[in-house]
Design an enzyme around this catalytic site. Structure first.
Site, mmCIF file in Angstrom:
data_model
loop_
_atom_site.group_PDB
_atom_site.id
_atom_site.type_symbol
_atom_site.label_atom_id
_atom_site.label_comp_id
_atom_site.label_asym_id
_atom_site.label_seq_id
_atom_site.Cartn_x
_atom_site.Cartn_y
_atom_site.Cartn_z
ATOM 1 N N CYS A 1 -0.733 -11.945 3.233
ATOM 2 C CA CYS A 1 -0.899 -10.489 3.213
ATOM 3 C C CYS A 1 -1.859 -10.124 2.088
ATOM 4 C CB CYS A 1 0.463 -9.832 2.986
ATOM 5 S SG CYS A 1 0.340 -8.063 2.686
ATOM 6 N N CYS B 1 -3.819 -2.665 3.496
ATOM 7 C CA CYS B 1 -3.824 -1.801 4.678
ATOM 8 C C CYS B 1 -2.785 -0.681 4.583
ATOM 9 C CB CYS B 1 -3.614 -2.616 5.941
ATOM 10 S SG CYS B 1 -2.040 -3.459 5.970
ATOM 11 N N THR C 1 4.312 -3.545 -1.126
ATOM 12 C CA THR C 1 3.291 -4.587 -1.001
ATOM 13 C C THR C 1 2.142 -4.333 -1.976
ATOM 14 O OG1 THR C 1 3.805 -4.961 1.307
ATOM 15 C CG2 THR C 1 1.596 -5.551 0.607
ATOM 16 N N GLU D 1 5.627 -8.281 -3.086
ATOM 17 C CA GLU D 1 6.290 -7.000 -2.890
ATOM 18 C C GLU D 1 7.121 -6.737 -4.139
ATOM 19 O OE1 GLU D 1 6.906 -9.601 -0.753
ATOM 20 O OE2 GLU D 1 5.222 -9.077 0.525
ATOM 21 N N HIS E 1 -0.161 2.037 10.907
ATOM 22 C CA HIS E 1 0.200 0.781 10.240
ATOM 23 C C HIS E 1 0.557 -0.320 11.247
ATOM 24 C CE1 HIS E 1 0.848 -1.543 6.767
ATOM 25 N NE2 HIS E 1 2.161 -1.541 6.772
ATOM 26 N N TYR F 1 -1.091 -4.913 11.770
ATOM 27 C CA TYR F 1 -0.524 -6.261 11.861
ATOM 28 C C TYR F 1 -1.377 -7.208 12.693
ATOM 29 C CZ TYR F 1 3.312 -5.041 8.950
ATOM 30 O OH TYR F 1 4.038 -4.687 7.842
ATOM 31 N N CYS G 1 -3.598 -8.459 11.327
ATOM 32 C CA CYS G 1 -3.786 -9.495 10.287
ATOM 33 C C CYS G 1 -2.984 -10.745 10.642
ATOM 34 C CB CYS G 1 -3.369 -8.967 8.919
ATOM 35 S SG CYS G 1 -1.614 -8.605 8.793
ATOM 36 N N GLU H 1 7.883 -9.883 7.134
ATOM 37 C CA GLU H 1 7.055 -8.674 7.158
ATOM 38 C C GLU H 1 6.706 -8.312 8.602
ATOM 39 O OE1 GLU H 1 3.082 -8.786 5.409
ATOM 40 O OE2 GLU H 1 3.550 -6.912 4.393
#
Ligand SMILES: Cc1cc2nc3c(=O)[nH]c(=O)nc-3n(C[C@H](O)[C@H](O)[C@H](O)COP(=O)(O)OP(=O)(O)OC[C@H]3O[C@@H](n4cnc5c(N)ncnc54)[C@H](O)[C@@H]3O)c2cc1C
Length: 479
Positions: A99, A103, A190, A256, A291, A295, A297, A445
């Site tokens: 991560c 974002c 995060t 986090e 959001h 993901y 990603c 996550e």
């Protein structure tokens, strides 16, 4: 001005953060071995913005100033911007296998910007103007902003005002002529230690009586009254052992933390929603909407996992087995399905009344629902392909030891042409992504980030338009 990764790290050094880890205050977070890999991952988002190969995916013209800015600090002005974000997410997942933390901030910008416009239209407030000044500053200084939505929430069955402890949702405890004082705590933040600013938003839709909880604002992360308590990750102390192989991904990681607001002052110009409870649902829905396709990603990280599984098969000498090939095909199918739905909701995006573009909400929720499942199946397949060594192989210290290293070299060899060390490195990378620090980002996550699976199912049920579908069926059946 776009910063280099190095300049970004130096800018973090100037912050006076109040961070705790293992019960002690971290005097210099940028130099802490557990934190460094997460900072490196953010630094990549700076360096690639200055790399001619990636600048098209990483930068954009600000709609506020016309200047070139990092895409992470942009409010989407077109479908192309939305699509570009998804492609950027995948590319950065491939480069870092973790991560990269930015974002949430971008998705918060987009939710607050378009909601502030609609509050202003109804109440004649100047939230959007204030927000634009804040965003202009973030763009100009090339800063990282943490998106802080998730309250600790206490008893999930009770609303904010009915909690025994009133601070379990972030709230206003004092109103002054020049601003407000807030108390509360946001969980799972995060990249907060790698951020210059924190942009807070409420976490659930609110009723008129929840007025003091209906608050959105931004403050510097080192504001007086803020304490950050760093979250532990599976296998995190391996980073303190000085071994490169055993951590699996020695360069990059995520983090986090809990962020506690203990009587933090927020000046009026940094407040973007203040008691307009009927707009909280819109803000939360738009944040979650933006959001959920972020993901994408995970499809980038998934590419790395597929690559690692394919290498493990090669190193083990089973690359040509038909069931191995089929498992790699299945992993690819799952991975591309995540990416497809992230792209689809972006191509189907449309402008909000503010002019900023929003993804298609139904498809975005389908995307995130896929993300809550597919990485788990991909991990299962990667573990199947890797074999048991990914969890039983000795440490790097044993491998380097004079006494037993030669045994490891001899007995952990797979195909003869591949050095034992390469096989060990790939096993550790798979371990990192499926069970280690990387699994925080790749697995849990994927499950809870941007909302737990049920949150998407509620949205899918709301947006699925079953009545319309029944009408279609009736027409075909001539009912
Ligand atoms: C790695 C990671 C990174 C994250 N990063 C960020 C970040 O940067 N910023 C941010 O703001 N948030 C972040 N989140 C938070 C994320 O949005 C939350 O984890 C998510 O919304 C779930 O909240 P929770 O963790 O409190 O779980 P809970 O709310 O406790 O959920 C646990 C289970 O209970 C169910 N549940 C909860 N409430 C109810 C209810 N009232 N009725 C019925 N069922 C219920 C849920 O559906 C779920 O199945 C992150 C989370 C993770 C794991």
């Amino acid at each position: 001005m776009l910063k280099t990764g190095k300049e970004y790290i130096e800018s973090l050094r100037k912050l006076n953060l109040n961070v705790y880890l293992f019960g002690e205050k971290v005097e210099s977070p940028v130099d802490h071995p557990i934190i460094i890999p997460s900072m490196n991952a953010v630094a990549v988002t700076y360096d690639l913005a200055l790399d001619p190969l990636y600048e098209d995916l990483m930068t954009v013209k600000s709609h506020l100033t016309g200047k070139k800015i990092n895409l992470f600090n942009h409010v989407f002005q077109s479908k192309d911007d939305l699509v570009k974000k998804v492609k950027r997410q995948r590319m950065l997942g491939q480069k870092t296998a973790c991560c990269f933390q930015r974002c949430v901030g971008q998705d918060s910008f987009n939710a607050v910007y378009s909601t502030a416009y609609e509050i202003d239209k109804k109440y004649g407030t100047d939230y959007q103007e204030r927000f634009n000044r804040f965003l202009g500053y973030v763009q100009e200084e090339d800063l990282v902003t943490d998106g802080a939505m998730t309250d600790v929430k206490g008893d999930r069955g009770l609303s904010p005002i009915n909690q025994v402890d009133p601070d379990l949702y972030l709230r206003v405890v004092e109103r002054r002529t020049d601003g407000i004082i807030v108390n509360g705590c946001k969980a799972h933040q995060t990249g907060i230690v790698n951020s210059h600013e924190v942009l807070c938003m409420p976490t659930i839709a609110m009723k008129p009586e929840d007025k003091d909880y209906a608050i959105s604002f931004a403050v510097p992360t080192d504001s007086p009254g803020i304490t950050i308590i760093y979250g532990r990750q599976s296998c995190d102390t391996r980073k303190l052992e000085g071994s490169e192989i055993d951590v699996g991904n020695s360069q990059f990681g995520g983090h986090e933390a809990l962020i506690i607001f203990d009587h933090v002052f927020v000046p009026n110009e940094r407040i973007f929603l203040n008691g307009e409870t009927e707009f909280v649902g819109m803000l939360v829905e738009r944040f979650a909407g933006h959001h959920r396709p972020s993901y994408a990603c995970k499809s980038g990280v998934g590419d790395v996992l597929i690559g690692a599984a394919a290498l493990a098969a090669e190193y083990n000498g089973v690359a040509n087995a038909s069931h191995i090939k089929d498992k790699l095909i299945e992993m690819t199918h799952l991975n591309e399905t995540i990416y497809s739905s992230a792209l689809a909701c972006s191509y189907e995006g449309a402008p909000t009344p503010s002019g900023a573009y929003l993804i298609d909400l139904l498809l975005a929720n389908v995307c995130k629902q896929n993300v809550t499942r597919f990485p788990y199946e991909m991990c299962r397949l990667a573990e199947d392909i890797a074999g048991g060594l990914m969890v039983t192989q000795p440490s790097e210290k044993d491998f380097r030891s004079e006494a037993v290293g030669h045994y490891i070299e001899k007995y952990l060899k797979g195909v003869n042409s591949v050095p034992t060390e390469h096989r060990m490195r790939i096993m550790r990378l798979i371990e990192n992504l499926t069970l280690g620090t990387g699994a925080v980002g790749y697995r849990t996550e994927s499950m809870h980030g941007a909302g737990s699976p049920q949150a998407q199912r509620i949205m899918i049920s709301r947006l699925g338009n079953f009545e319309h579908k029944k009408e279609m069926a009736k027409k075909i059946a001539r009912i």
